[in-house]
Design a protein around this motif. Structure first.
Motif, short mmCIF file in Angstrom:
data_model
loop_
_atom_site.label_atom_id
_atom_site.label_comp_id
_atom_site.label_asym_id
_atom_site.label_seq_id
_atom_site.Cartn_x
_atom_site.Cartn_y
_atom_site.Cartn_z
N ARG A 106 26.44 47.88 44.98
CA ARG A 106 27.20 46.97 45.83
C ARG A 106 26.80 45.52 45.60
NH1 ARG A 106 29.90 47.17 50.74
NH2 ARG A 106 29.58 49.43 50.93
N LYS A 107 25.51 45.30 45.49
CA LYS A 107 25.02 43.92 45.39
C LYS A 107 25.44 43.28 44.06
CE LYS A 107 20.84 41.24 46.25
NZ LYS A 107 19.38 41.29 46.47
N VAL A 108 25.34 44.05 43.02
CA VAL A 108 25.73 43.53 41.70
C VAL A 108 27.21 43.17 41.72
CG1 VAL A 108 26.06 44.16 39.28
CG2 VAL A 108 23.90 44.68 40.44
N TRP A 109 28.01 44.02 42.32
CA TRP A 109 29.45 43.71 42.43
C TRP A 109 29.67 42.48 43.30
CZ3 TRP A 109 32.41 43.79 47.00
CH2 TRP A 109 33.78 43.54 46.81
N SER A 155 30.45 47.78 35.62
CA SER A 155 31.51 47.93 36.62
C SER A 155 31.85 46.57 37.23
CB SER A 155 31.05 48.91 37.70
OG SER A 155 32.07 49.11 38.64
N ALA A 156 30.83 45.81 37.54
CA ALA A 156 31.06 44.49 38.15
C ALA A 156 31.69 43.51 37.15
CB ALA A 156 29.73 43.93 38.67
N LYS A 157 31.24 43.57 35.91
CA LYS A 157 31.80 42.64 34.91
C LYS A 157 33.23 43.03 34.53
CE LYS A 157 29.53 39.46 33.54
NZ LYS A 157 29.45 38.13 34.19
N PHE A 158 33.50 44.32 34.42
CA PHE A 158 34.88 44.75 34.22
C PHE A 158 35.74 44.24 35.39
CE2 PHE A 158 35.74 48.30 31.02
CZ PHE A 158 34.57 48.16 30.31
N ALA A 159 35.21 44.36 36.59
CA ALA A 159 35.96 43.94 37.78
C ALA A 159 36.32 42.47 37.71
CB ALA A 159 35.13 44.23 39.04
N LEU A 160 35.37 41.67 37.29
CA LEU A 160 35.63 40.22 37.18
C LEU A 160 36.70 39.96 36.13
CD1 LEU A 160 34.56 37.40 38.14
CD2 LEU A 160 33.19 37.38 36.04
N ARG A 161 36.63 40.70 35.04
CA ARG A 161 37.59 40.50 33.95
C ARG A 161 39.02 40.88 34.36
NH1 ARG A 161 38.99 43.78 29.06
NH2 ARG A 161 39.75 42.27 27.53
N GLY A 162 39.16 42.01 35.04
CA GLY A 162 40.49 42.42 35.49
C GLY A 162 41.07 41.40 36.45
N MET A 163 40.20 40.93 37.35
CA MET A 163 40.62 39.91 38.30
C MET A 163 41.05 38.63 37.58
SD MET A 163 38.30 37.78 40.85
CE MET A 163 38.30 36.52 39.57
N ALA A 164 40.28 38.22 36.58
CA ALA A 164 40.60 37.00 35.85
C ALA A 164 41.97 37.11 35.17
CB ALA A 164 39.52 36.70 34.81
N GLN A 165 42.29 38.30 34.67
CA GLN A 165 43.61 38.49 34.05
C GLN A 165 44.72 38.31 35.08
OE1 GLN A 165 44.07 42.12 31.83
NE2 GLN A 165 42.39 41.67 30.42
N SER A 166 44.54 38.91 36.24
CA SER A 166 45.56 38.77 37.29
C SER A 166 45.72 37.31 37.70
CB SER A 166 45.21 39.61 38.51
OG SER A 166 45.41 40.98 38.25
N PHE A 167 44.60 36.64 37.85
CA PHE A 167 44.65 35.21 38.17
C PHE A 167 45.42 34.45 37.09
CE2 PHE A 167 41.54 33.69 41.55
CZ PHE A 167 41.45 34.90 42.19
N ALA B 151 45.16 41.16 41.67
CA ALA B 151 43.77 40.68 41.57
C ALA B 151 42.81 41.69 42.21
CB ALA B 151 43.63 39.32 42.23
N ALA B 152 43.17 42.20 43.36
CA ALA B 152 42.27 43.15 44.04
C ALA B 152 42.32 44.52 43.37
CB ALA B 152 42.66 43.27 45.52
N PHE B 153 43.53 45.00 43.14
CA PHE B 153 43.67 46.36 42.63
C PHE B 153 43.17 46.47 41.18
CE2 PHE B 153 46.59 49.87 41.04
CZ PHE B 153 45.87 50.89 41.66
N ALA B 154 43.58 45.56 40.32
CA ALA B 154 43.13 45.62 38.94
C ALA B 154 41.62 45.45 38.85
CB ALA B 154 43.83 44.55 38.09
N SER B 155 41.09 44.56 39.65
CA SER B 155 39.64 44.36 39.64
C SER B 155 38.93 45.67 39.98
CB SER B 155 39.26 43.27 40.65
OG SER B 155 37.88 43.02 40.60
N ALA B 156 39.42 46.35 40.98
CA ALA B 156 38.78 47.61 41.39
C ALA B 156 38.97 48.70 40.34
CB ALA B 156 39.36 48.07 42.73
N PHE B 158 39.56 48.23 37.04
CA PHE B 158 38.70 47.88 35.91
C PHE B 158 37.25 48.31 36.21
CE2 PHE B 158 40.40 44.69 32.68
CZ PHE B 158 41.74 44.86 32.96
N ALA B 159 36.82 48.04 37.44
CA ALA B 159 35.44 48.37 37.83
C ALA B 159 35.17 49.86 37.67
CB ALA B 159 35.19 47.94 39.27
N LEU B 160 36.13 50.66 38.09
CA LEU B 160 35.97 52.12 37.98
C LEU B 160 35.90 52.53 36.52
CD1 LEU B 160 35.98 54.80 39.69
CD2 LEU B 160 38.41 54.97 39.12
N ARG B 161 36.70 51.89 35.70
CA ARG B 161 36.75 52.24 34.28
C ARG B 161 35.44 51.87 33.57
NH1 ARG B 161 39.22 49.50 29.48
NH2 ARG B 161 39.68 51.16 28.00
#
Lengths: 247, 247, 247, 247
Positions: A106-109, A155-167, B151-156, B158-161
């Motif tokens: 959780r903290k890393v995310w 998991s946290a870095k993938f999450a940031l990347r997916g979010m960045a794409q949506s942004f 942003a929220a869904f893709a981030s999550a 991606f995180a799972l992946r």
């Protein structure tokens, strides 16, 4: 140096990459707002920037707190219009799956992804009001590859990347440049040098070739490049690694 | 049907994909442990499985609670050795960047990624004790592409992946098959049909071609296939979409 | 076994993967058309299939010759409607950049990519006339990663993969299932065993764990799975590797 | 402008991107060697570069001919050490699968991939002798996505990309910077403007927003950036697209 009427905010202004980015933008005339967990650790950075004739404000800041991020960016924007915002909070940990506690996961995310979201959204809010800006996110090898031991970090870095794409896809047409950097190797830091020494002894350290580790300044140049790209040819993702790196 | 001495746990046993997976594994002789937020909604599934001669236990379950996941999987493993665990919790939401609250961003991650981590780690713990098992994670288009509004869904996702990759690289050599499915299209659900109707009216619904939407049963077959692959040729990532889908 | 009124063509019916695929489809009742450079080398395969009650036609075939591919597939389709076509021609070579001759670069592409195009296009032509079919292409690690020494091989395998995607997006809605398999590890062949022995001696060979190398039969099962997927949930890309593999 | 003792070779010096790159490197003091199919078409480029005080040699050149590439690059290297080589040959065609002739498939590959290989290998040979250099390859959306109608083009662009990766991993540690650019949108060319007009009429042309199409000069800046990166932080792949682009 000519001072601009513009602010660059660095969230996660650590001793290496974050500081180098802050200095680069300060040297280019931006008022820098530098934030990290412990405000005291930012004194050297502030002194160096000011000694070079630049402007720097520092703040202690927990990137996982919405109100702290909001306050920090609003203050930055009041000093001068927020034109670029860099999210550079790291959280590199390595644990076997079974030893990854829910707290670590959780903290890393929270540090690497949630903080990036809060930063990106609040910076976007301010930039949309001005009609322009750059939002730059620091990624790592773990942003594109989930290696052994990196369940939490990847998991946290993938999450940031997916979010960045949506942004990027939403905000690009609104004139906000959103980019994600994949720092795919060791940066020249005390931590990395100690790890090399721990693994291979003094000989390993002494045997480092020139440019085998990344100079934070070289990385800062990449952020500057992305920020200064013409908007008819924006890059969303940029990988950097030293010439000798295996990948 | 011959009953096996083995359990299949489904976290996120919703009305469509989750239920179809549960039925498939039950039909293959597994004792199914099905969990979702509201236990009541699992009655139909349980009845159908039992009517077909299968075994099914149901539990109300918040996948974001470590102790609930742990208890659920331990109970599943006590009924019969946990041989396969499917994490299928969805959290598909779409908001513009500025309208994505921190609560939404956090909650979507907690459901789709954090819950997946808790599930995967606790299932791995039990499976490692047995020396084998399959861990299957449900992904989506948003697992590999951060689209506008996600942003929220893709981030999550991606995180799972990213997490699933780390799990796979560590646990594969320990005889745990970790796989990630990219469900890259609309499944035939009431939700999807309503959305089609809302956009295109009754004509759009009536105009749906045969097999244009994915039957949850077809998706369940993919999970079964992954589980039954010989370990000398395991797949880590599998995409599925209908033949007519644009991608 | 019940014989079907359908043909499966295997271009590149080598001793391992290609033969295993041929046997699998023959065992499922398909008339198999097996082609490879030297017709003589197909005698064993033909005998084995026929001994098992299956049907197999063999042809010497240069996959780089348009007329040979066309003739081969037309003959296959005349025997019974061509329902599945597998392109499995390999051309794995490793040379440093400066030692990669234009002849090698061209030849590897002709075998691995150009031959795949000719095969895919002519099979598609026949399948479109019937209204259905499966086109399966064999890829490798080098399909998704250009490693050192693989300028020729990776280039050709990337080429095949890009082509397969274009085929899939165009032909999918026309009811032709186009899929690409990423065989991401060593298959259990004489070549691989010799290489292991050359590197690590008899001890390395003897030390091979059970299922450490891929049994061609396990890979053949993946082709069969792809062919038999319901069209509302088709997979385009499937990776396979042994459980112990580092990746 | 200060003239350097260094040459930049551009293979595929077309009217837009190729010319813009040539001008950029000439403006930075490089002797430019510009090659394309028809030498006559290079006169304007040469005149413009020379009028601006730069140096430019032009050659008619078929990038599919090993001896022509070798001669061209050797001559370039004799004028002054070859320090950067850009491969920019395009071959964008769109045909349905069944209408893609073997001649088209082969020719597109020969131009876009095989020519790139010949160029890269021969440039590398010269650069390795000097101990440094940059090899830059022009990619496109089709380098990473095989869209409908692009069986030939995507296959060739994927091929170039895979090759570039192999080159980069082998030659990077030898101080040759190999990079691949993904030009992910329409460049502002007569061809693109005509296509827009053909689809949407004069209104569509007039309605083009500022910076909606990429200025070749902006793309040339990206090549320059890659060439001038510090070797402790090299980028291998860079995507560029206009801020308004959907992707």
């Amino acid at each position: 140096m000519q001072q601009r009427n513009a602010t660059a905010a660095v969230i996660g202004a650590g001793d290496y990459i974050g500081s180098a980015i802050a200095k680069k933008f300060a040297a280019e005339g931006y008022t820098v707002f530098a934030g990290r967990r412990t405000a005291d650790k930012l004194q050297t950075l502030k002194s160096e920037i000011e000694a070079a004739g630049g402007k720097c404000e520092t703040r202690g800041l927990d990137a996982r707190k919405e109100d702290e991020i909001t306050t920090f960016l609003n203050e930055a924007d009041k000093a001068a219009p927020l034109e670029v915002c860099i999210f550079n909070v790291g959280a590199n940990v390595n644990f076997p799956v079974l030893e990854t506690t829910e707290r670590v996961f959780r903290k890393v995310w929270e540090m690497a992804a949630y903080g990036g979201f809060l930063t990106g959204r609040e910076a976007a809010r301010l930039m949309l009001a001005h009609g322009n800006g750059s939002l730059l996110f620091t990624g790592a090898t773990a942003s594109v590859r989930g290696g052994i031991g990196y369940a939490a970090f990847a998991s946290a870095k993938f999450a940031l990347r997916g979010m960045a794409q949506s942004f990027a896809r939403e905000l690009g047409p609104k004139n906000i440049h959103v980019a994600h950097l994949v720092i795919d190797a060791g940066v020249d830091t005390a931590f990395v040098r100690n790890r090399i020494k721990a693994r291979g002894g003094d000989a390993a350290l002494a045997g480092l070739a020139e440019d085998q580790l990344m100079d934070p300044k070289s990385i800062a140049d990449a952020y500057w490049y992305l920020h200064t790209q013409s908007r008819d040819a924006w890059t969303h993702e940029l990988d950097v690694r030293p010439f000798m790196e295996k990948w």
